[in-house]
Write a protein that holds these residues in place. Structure first.
Motif, PDB file in Angstrom:
ATOM      1  N   ASN A  72       0.831  -1.214   0.000  1.00  0.00           N
ATOM      2  CA  ASN A  72       0.000   0.000   0.000  1.00  0.00           C
ATOM      3  C   ASN A  72       0.861   1.259   0.000  1.00  0.00           C
ATOM      4  OD1 ASN A  72      -2.255  -1.577  -0.053  1.00  0.00           O
ATOM      5  ND2 ASN A  72      -2.933  -1.120   2.038  1.00  0.00           N
ATOM      6  N   SER A  74      -1.692   3.951   6.913  1.00  0.00           N
ATOM      7  CA  SER A  74      -2.974   3.282   7.154  1.00  0.00           C
ATOM      8  C   SER A  74      -2.803   1.793   7.427  1.00  0.00           C
ATOM      9  CB  SER A  74      -3.896   3.474   5.943  1.00  0.00           C
ATOM     10  OG  SER A  74      -3.353   2.815   4.801  1.00  0.00           O
ATOM     11  N   GLU A 116      -4.807  -0.161  10.026  1.00  0.00           N
ATOM     12  CA  GLU A 116      -6.202  -0.529   9.818  1.00  0.00           C
ATOM     13  C   GLU A 116      -6.364  -1.909   9.175  1.00  0.00           C
ATOM     14  OE1 GLU A 116      -8.259   2.505   7.623  1.00  0.00           O
ATOM     15  OE2 GLU A 116      -8.631   3.640   9.463  1.00  0.00           O
ATOM     16  N   SER A 119      -7.593  -8.603   4.505  1.00  0.00           N
ATOM     17  CA  SER A 119      -7.504  -7.342   3.765  1.00  0.00           C
ATOM     18  C   SER A 119      -6.653  -7.511   2.512  1.00  0.00           C
ATOM     19  CB  SER A 119      -6.881  -6.247   4.637  1.00  0.00           C
ATOM     20  OG  SER A 119      -7.697  -5.918   5.732  1.00  0.00           O
ATOM     21  N   THR A 136      -1.455  10.287   5.667  1.00  0.00           N
ATOM     22  CA  THR A 136      -2.657   9.656   5.121  1.00  0.00           C
ATOM     23  C   THR A 136      -3.642  10.705   4.623  1.00  0.00           C
ATOM     24  OG1 THR A 136      -3.661   9.572   7.322  1.00  0.00           O
ATOM     25  CG2 THR A 136      -2.466   7.611   6.582  1.00  0.00           C
ATOM     26  N   THR A 169      -7.997  11.167   3.291  1.00  0.00           N
ATOM     27  CA  THR A 169      -9.333  10.591   3.396  1.00  0.00           C
ATOM     28  C   THR A 169     -10.112  10.868   2.122  1.00  0.00           C
ATOM     29  OG1 THR A 169      -9.358  10.946   5.790  1.00  0.00           O
ATOM     30  CG2 THR A 169     -11.472  10.553   4.723  1.00  0.00           C
ATOM     31  N   TYR A 215     -11.778  10.563  -7.630  1.00  0.00           N
ATOM     32  CA  TYR A 215     -11.713  10.586  -6.173  1.00  0.00           C
ATOM     33  C   TYR A 215     -11.264  11.975  -5.722  1.00  0.00           C
ATOM     34  CZ  TYR A 215     -11.572   5.442  -6.394  1.00  0.00           C
ATOM     35  OH  TYR A 215     -11.840   4.106  -6.644  1.00  0.00           O
ATOM     36  N   ASP A 217      -1.858   5.047  -1.929  1.00  0.00           N
ATOM     37  CA  ASP A 217      -1.751   3.619  -1.621  1.00  0.00           C
ATOM     38  C   ASP A 217      -0.748   2.941  -2.554  1.00  0.00           C
ATOM     39  OD1 ASP A 217      -3.279   3.355   0.644  1.00  0.00           O
ATOM     40  OD2 ASP A 217      -5.081   2.660  -0.374  1.00  0.00           O
ATOM     41  N   ASP A 244     -11.966  -0.518  -4.852  1.00  0.00           N
ATOM     42  CA  ASP A 244     -12.925  -0.940  -3.827  1.00  0.00           C
ATOM     43  C   ASP A 244     -13.085   0.083  -2.714  1.00  0.00           C
ATOM     44  OD1 ASP A 244     -13.423  -3.407  -5.086  1.00  0.00           O
ATOM     45  OD2 ASP A 244     -11.629  -4.283  -4.188  1.00  0.00           O
ATOM     46  N   LYS A 245     -12.307   1.157  -2.767  1.00  0.00           N
ATOM     47  CA  LYS A 245     -12.387   2.153  -1.698  1.00  0.00           C
ATOM     48  C   LYS A 245     -13.427   3.213  -2.047  1.00  0.00           C
ATOM     49  CE  LYS A 245      -8.075   1.426   0.614  1.00  0.00           C
ATOM     50  NZ  LYS A 245      -7.045   2.029   1.484  1.00  0.00           N
ATOM     51  N   SER A 303     -12.793   6.289   3.235  1.00  0.00           N
ATOM     52  CA  SER A 303     -11.632   5.384   3.293  1.00  0.00           C
ATOM     53  C   SER A 303     -10.345   6.160   3.510  1.00  0.00           C
ATOM     54  CB  SER A 303     -11.520   4.567   2.006  1.00  0.00           C
ATOM     55  OG  SER A 303     -12.615   3.700   1.841  1.00  0.00           O
ATOM     56  N   VAL A 313      -6.285   6.464   2.952  1.00  0.00           N
ATOM     57  CA  VAL A 313      -5.285   6.042   1.966  1.00  0.00           C
ATOM     58  C   VAL A 313      -3.921   6.624   2.331  1.00  0.00           C
ATOM     59  CG1 VAL A 313      -6.878   5.711   0.036  1.00  0.00           C
ATOM     60  CG2 VAL A 313      -5.946   7.984   0.475  1.00  0.00           C
TER      61      VAL A 313
END
Length: 214
Positions: A45, A72, A75, A80, A106, A108, A121, A142, A172-173, A177, A179
């Protein structure tokens, strides 16, 4: 050193916690274990980890307290999926951008939407990273090498093609989420040079313009 071109998605097989602020990950993988050696670097990631052990179905790596706090990875749970990339080879094509695997922090995901074949995104990061965000510049999310299409303060927009969405965990995020973010290292190097320039040879905008650099 990495390129931000993800080789495969791995799966967390187990997580051991030898202490409160450190974990030991075992990850199921196929492609990245080819020619693997103990001590090799693998980006998980987007976070550079060192291979501590490996077998025919995956590898293990330790995550230090500082890495736990900055990324991250804290988490992750058993099962996962994670983005995986081996360190770049000197004899291979370079399709992304220079990625060190040293995560800056990170972000969001605050919005996810689709236009035609592209998935967009909007990602919010800490204010301290805002100065590294450059429209049409590079960023690793990621561990995926991407281009910033829009920048609004500490919020930026990226876009994924269907292929990238399917072969990485980003597809899938969704909203909310977390990242991992690594800003372009070239921008950070320029900032470092500017902040340490001397009065006698001040490395600023005027100096760069005089030398024909910009």
């Amino acid at each position: 050193m990495f390129t931000g071109i993800i080789e495969e998605k791995g799966v967390i097989r187990s997580i051991k916690q030898p202490s409160k602020q450190a974990i030991f990950l075992t990850i199921t993988a196929k492609k990245v274990i080819m020619d693997m050696h103990v001590g090799d670097s693998v980006a998980v990631n987007g976070t550079c980890l060192t291979v501590a052990a490996f077998d025919d179905i995956g590898f293990s790596a330790e995550v230090m307290p500082e890495t736990m706090k900055a990324t991250s990875l804290k988490e992750l749970t058993k099962g996962s999926e994670v983005n995986l990339e081996r360190a770049m080879g000197v004899n291979s094509r370079f399709g992304g951008h220079f990625v060190s695997g040293h995560v800056d922090g990170t972000g969001t995901i605050i919005q996810k939407y689709q236009k035609e074949n592209a998935i967009y995104y909007d990602i919010e990061v800490d204010k301290e990273l805002e100065r590294y965000l450059l429209k049409k510049g590079s960023i690793a999310v990621d561990g995926v090498s991407l281009t910033l299409f829009q920048v609004r303060g500490n919020v930026f927009t990226i876009s994924l093609i269907p292929h990238t969405a399917s072969v990485t965990i980003l597809g899938d995020k969704g909203k909310g989420s977390l990242v991992n973010i690594e800003c372009d290292m070239l921008v950070k190097h320029v900032e470092q040079l500017l902040s340490h320039s001397t009065d006698s040879r001040k490395l600023d905008h005027n100096f760069l313009k005089q030398k024909g650099i910009i």
